[in-house]
Design an enzyme around this catalytic site. Structure first.
Site: not given
Ligand code: NAD
Ligand code: TYD
Length: 360
Positions: A64, A139-140, A164, A168, A219, A298
């Site tokens: 992107i 929400d982070e 991260y 965002k 873990p 953190g």
């Molecule tokens: P993910 O890492 O599974 O998917 C991200 C995708 O973006 C991948 O397919 C990757 O190849 C692509 N990508 C990364 N860098 C790119 C670039 N420079 N150009 C084009 N494509 C690129 O992430 P996800 O968990 O599906 O998260 C998707 C969105 O939702 C993110 O913006 C994340 O911040 C947001 N989000 C995620 C969660 C969660 O719990 N996973 C919660 C709230 C919001």
């Molecule tokens: P994660 O799935 O990395 O999501 P986020 O940090 O974005 O909330 O982690 C969810 C919670 O689980 C977070 O408090 C960190 C904890 N965690 C563990 O305790 N062990 C692990 O191996 C991982 C990956 C996360």
């Protein structure tokens, strides 16, 4: 058609499935999608393989932040909306190497916004009025709550704590500014922790399921009492569809499951599901694999979303409870060893060594 950045990732990939199933369920024409994805370690075309093969979805493999590539994708496809999922999004990776997070989440979002704005300016009439740029965020960005703080609302001040969440937050501010300054038609969603099918197994829930099945330690960081608000990924996808249809331009909508659960309770729930579905050969409960490890630097204590705005204004609420969603998720991972094999590459094992060796 719509253009989906990051559509080969976890939420974007689920969104592609949800989009076509929703079209069928509501009797809508099957509106095609273009997936614009760099295919980083987290991107996996197998996730959306059936739609690519059927020709409903087209994959453009590009970054992107590559403005020429974005321009080349927008011009011929002429989307009516851009849904922006693409991001680097694993907090632990952002601690080890924040550079990629700044590149994709901030510079990439800026580049995308610039090209999307130029494209929007080239549209006229109903095409221009109907165009939407929906930014998917987290929400982070609001930081960490104590046990007694009220849940995050759309007016909670931003206080991101990790590279991260800071990256965002930066992207959210850019999106907000493009609406305020240029009148660019944006919508933003800030969602809590998702879980479900196709979840990359570096995140808590899929990592625990796969480690347990492999008989490896589970873990748990720190005291295991950190709280996350868990939302089944398809509920998030439906929220995005509804915000796209009904959201007010320039607005932000918080999306959450009202499902606050301590990490240790998430892990023991998974263990008990696996005890029932796939008992260990040695007869021991999976909980015996739980290992407390060094905490994340953190580490945010608690996240919680107040979804009043999206519920009252849009009419969305989650369909799944944590119980029903985790049942579907555990069963999906048991049934999809083929997909799991496609993501457990050498690079994935390198990450596990890097992140967990130093926590022992
Ligand atoms: P993910 O890492 O599974 O998917 C991200 C995708 O973006 C991948 O397919 C990757 O190849 C692509 N990508 C990364 N860098 C790119 C670039 N420079 N150009 C084009 N494509 C690129 O992430 P996800 O968990 O599906 O998260 C998707 C969105 O939702 C993110 O913006 C994340 O911040 C947001 N989000 C995620 C969660 C969660 O719990 N996973 C919660 C709230 C919001
Ligand atoms: P994660 O799935 O990395 O999501 P986020 O940090 O974005 O909330 O982690 C969810 C919670 O689980 C977070 O408090 C960190 C904890 N965690 C563990 O305790 N062990 C692990 O191996 C991982 C990956 C996360």
């Amino acid at each position: 058609m719509i253009l989906i950045t990051g559509g080969a990732g976890f939420i974007g990939g689920n969104f592609v499935h949800h989009w076509f199933e929703r079209c069928a369920r509501l009797g809508l024409p099957e509106e095609p999608v273009v997936v614009f994805d760099k295919l980083t370690y987290a991107g996996n075309p197998h996730t959306i393989g059936e739609h690519l093969q059927a020709g409903r979805a087209t994959l453009v493999q590009a970054d992107i932040a590559d403005r020429e590539a974005v321009r080349q994708a927008l011009a011929p496809h002429r989307p009516r909306a851009i849904l922006h999922f693409a991001a680097e999004r694993h907090v632990d990776r952002s601690i080890h190497g924040p550079g990629e997070f700044i590149h994709t989440n901030m510079v990439g979002t800026f580049s995308l916004l610039e090209e999307a704005r130029a494209y929007w300016n080239s549209l006229e009439g109903a095409d221009k009025d109907g165009f939407r740029f929906l930014h998917v965020s987290t929400d982070e960005v609001y930081g960490s709550l104590s046990d007694t703080d009220p849940a995050f609302s759309e007016t909670t001040p931003y206080a991101p704590n990790s590279p991260y969440s800071a990256s965002k937050a930066g992207s959210d501010h850019l999106v907000r500014a493009y609406h305020h300054t240029y009148g660019f038609p944006t919508l933003t969603t800030n969602c809590s922790n998702n879980y479900g099918p196709y979840h990359f197994p570096e995140k808590l829930i899929p990592l625990m399921i796969l480690n347990a099945l492999d008989g490896k330690p589970l873990p748990v960081y720190g005291d295991g009492l950190n709280i996350r608000d868990w939302l089944y990924v398809r509920d998030h996808c439906e929220a995005i569809c509804q915000v796209l249809e009904k959201g007010r331009l320039g607005e932000t909508y918080n999306v959450g499951g009202i499902n606050e659960i301590k990490n240790i309770d998430v892990v023991t729930t998974i263990c008990r599901k696996l005890d029932a579905l796939r008992p260990r050969a040695d007869g021991q409960p999976y909980e015996s694999l739980i290992t407390y490890v060094k905490d994340r630097p953190g580490h945010d204590r608690r996240y919680a979303i107040d979804p009043t705005k999206i519920q009252s204004e849009i009419g969305w609420k989650p369909a799944e409870t944590f119980e029903s969603g985790i049942n579907k998720t555990v069963q999906w991972f048991l049934d999809h060893t083929d997909w799991i094999d496609t993501v457990r590459s050498g690079a994935y094992r390198d990450w596990l060594d890097q992140n967990y060796a130093e926590r022992a």
